[in-house]
Motif scaffolding. Structure first.
Motif, short mmCIF file in Angstrom:
data_model
loop_
_atom_site.label_atom_id
_atom_site.label_comp_id
_atom_site.label_asym_id
_atom_site.label_seq_id
_atom_site.Cartn_x
_atom_site.Cartn_y
_atom_site.Cartn_z
N ASP A 185 0.84 -1.21 0.00
CA ASP A 185 0.00 0.00 0.00
C ASP A 185 0.87 1.26 0.00
O ASP A 185 0.56 2.24 -0.68
CB ASP A 185 -0.91 0.01 1.22
CG ASP A 185 -2.04 -1.01 1.11
OD1 ASP A 185 -2.28 -1.51 -0.01
OD2 ASP A 185 -2.66 -1.32 2.15
N ALA A 186 1.95 1.21 0.77
CA ALA A 186 2.85 2.36 0.82
C ALA A 186 3.47 2.61 -0.55
O ALA A 186 3.56 3.77 -1.00
CB ALA A 186 3.94 2.14 1.87
N LEU A 187 3.90 1.55 -1.22
CA LEU A 187 4.45 1.71 -2.56
C LEU A 187 3.40 2.27 -3.50
O LEU A 187 3.69 3.12 -4.35
CB LEU A 187 4.97 0.37 -3.08
CG LEU A 187 6.23 -0.16 -2.42
CD1 LEU A 187 6.52 -1.59 -2.90
CD2 LEU A 187 7.43 0.73 -2.71
N GLY A 188 2.17 1.79 -3.36
CA GLY A 188 1.09 2.28 -4.20
C GLY A 188 0.82 3.76 -4.01
O GLY A 188 0.43 4.46 -4.94
N ASP A 189 1.04 4.23 -2.78
CA ASP A 189 0.87 5.65 -2.48
C ASP A 189 2.09 6.48 -2.87
O ASP A 189 2.09 7.71 -2.70
CB ASP A 189 0.59 5.84 -0.99
CG ASP A 189 -0.73 5.24 -0.55
OD1 ASP A 189 -1.61 5.05 -1.42
OD2 ASP A 189 -0.88 4.94 0.65
N GLY A 190 3.14 5.79 -3.36
CA GLY A 190 4.37 6.50 -3.70
C GLY A 190 5.18 6.90 -2.48
O GLY A 190 6.09 7.73 -2.58
N ASP A 191 4.87 6.29 -1.32
CA ASP A 191 5.56 6.62 -0.08
C ASP A 191 6.64 5.57 0.18
O ASP A 191 6.43 4.60 0.90
CB ASP A 191 4.56 6.67 1.08
CG ASP A 191 5.15 7.26 2.36
OD1 ASP A 191 6.40 7.29 2.46
OD2 ASP A 191 4.37 7.68 3.23
N ILE A 192 7.81 5.76 -0.43
CA ILE A 192 8.88 4.77 -0.33
C ILE A 192 9.39 4.66 1.10
O ILE A 192 9.71 3.57 1.58
CB ILE A 192 10.03 5.13 -1.29
CG1 ILE A 192 9.51 5.28 -2.73
CG2 ILE A 192 11.12 4.06 -1.23
CD1 ILE A 192 8.84 4.06 -3.28
N ASP A 193 9.47 5.80 1.81
CA ASP A 193 9.96 5.77 3.19
C ASP A 193 9.06 4.89 4.06
O ASP A 193 9.55 4.11 4.90
CB ASP A 193 10.03 7.18 3.76
CG ASP A 193 11.07 8.05 3.08
OD1 ASP A 193 11.97 7.48 2.43
OD2 ASP A 193 10.98 9.29 3.18
N ARG A 194 7.77 5.01 3.87
CA ARG A 194 6.84 4.18 4.66
C ARG A 194 6.97 2.71 4.27
O ARG A 194 6.88 1.82 5.12
CB ARG A 194 5.40 4.67 4.47
CG ARG A 194 4.36 3.86 5.24
CD ARG A 194 3.08 4.68 5.48
NE ARG A 194 2.50 5.16 4.24
CZ ARG A 194 1.55 4.50 3.55
NH1 ARG A 194 1.12 3.33 3.97
NH2 ARG A 194 1.06 5.02 2.44
N ALA A 195 7.19 2.44 2.97
CA ALA A 195 7.38 1.06 2.53
C ALA A 195 8.60 0.45 3.19
O ALA A 195 8.58 -0.70 3.65
CB ALA A 195 7.51 1.00 1.01
#
Length: 312
Positions: A185-195
């Motif tokens: 989901d984090a990758l899908g949101d473009g949030d690499i840090d969260r991933a």
């Protein structure tokens, strides 16, 4: 369907496509057309947003890309459904990537697809067979996949994909593997840090989770390369051959481009030229790239041997 020999042509040019996002839960693309195929845990619908992540999945195990057009070629939709089903029978040896060129013409343009149906086998981000045109009965597809699996095993390619969803149950909607849902989901949101943070939680909770470790390593590669200018990075590395930051950055970029051996060899050569803390930094970075590819991969085994030679 005639078995095609493996080759190692150049990497696919993805400059026209967007950065990665995780694939949506898969469904057999031509199920409505064929009436036979069921959703597979090892098939994904490919879009411009998810194409890069599917390409990166081929660094773990082969991806079979099928280009089809329900409106122009019903038999191509049937082939997509059949490939999805047959790939699922191999329990992770293959991932079927299904590309509807009506919905996603940009991918067809980037791949220079002349007709549908058309099938590619990708490994390490590169085609390893010639394009396979035309539809085929499902028995021929099974024979093709069987021959391909034998060739891969003979070449030491034994990696497996994780299921993209649990096995389908009649009357239930397919679901993604819950272990990796937060990171995806984090990758899908473009949030690499969260991933990276989500994968780190999985690794901390279970250090033996090889897939989580690989996901963490690759997410860190994405994190380190965000917003990087490829040409500028390469120029800096060429001008400063012993600069650890410059060389490790280009190694990361090589990984994303599917040039795994190039990434390994660059850092192994740097290990041989450095000492002390700098050597330790390069070695640790290289070990992280090994984890991203998978410790059982023959390129990693070879890389570890070359690293040992450089160190001692």
């Amino acid at each position: 369907m005639t078995q095609q020999p493996f080759s190692r042509p150049g990497a696919i040019d993805l400059s026209a496509l967007k950065r990665p996002a995780p694939s949506a839960p898969p469904a057999a693309a031509g199920a409505a057309a064929s009436g036979a195929a069921q959703p597979s845990a090892y098939a994904v619908q490919v879009s411009e947003e998810s194409f890069q992540s599917v390409l990166e999945a081929s660094m773990t195990a082969p991806v079979v890309l099928v280009f089809y057009s329900p409106s122009r070629s019903p038999e191509s939709a049937t082939l997509a459904a059949d490939v999805s089903m047959v790939a699922g029978e191999y329990e992770g040896r293959f991932l079927a990537g299904l590309v509807d060129i009506d919905a996603h013409p940009q991918i067809a343009q980037a791949m220079q697809i002349p007709q549908v149906p058309l099938m590619y086998v990708l490994l390490d981000g590169r085609p390893v067979t010639q394009p396979l045109p035309g539809a085929a009965p499902i028995d021929e597809l099974r024979a093709f996949f069987n021959q391909l699996a034998q060739q891969l095993t003979a070449q030491g390619v034994t990696g497996r994909h994780q299921p993209r969803q649990a096995a389908p149950v009649e009357g239930e909607e397919p679901t993604v593997d819950p272990r990796y849902a937060a990171a995806q989901d984090a990758l899908g949101d473009g949030d690499i840090d969260r991933a990276v943070a989500e994968y780190q939680k999985l690794v901390d909770a279970n250090p033996a989770d090889v897939e989580a470790a690989a996901g963490l390593a690759m997410a860190k590669v994405l994190q380190r390369t965000q917003g990087v200018d490829l040409n500028a990075a390469r120029e800096a590395a060429a001008a400063n051959p012993d600069d650890v930051d410059a060389q490790t950055l280009v190694a990361d970029l090589d990984m994303l481009g599917g040039h795994v051996d190039d990434a390994f060899n660059r850092l192994i050569a740097l290990v041989a030229r450095t000492s002390g803390n700098e050597r330790d930094r390069v070695r640790e970075h290289l070990i992280g790239l090994f984890a991203a590819v998978g410790n059982d991969d023959p390129r990693v085994l070879r890389g570890r041997q070359n690293l040992a030679s450089a160190l001692f």
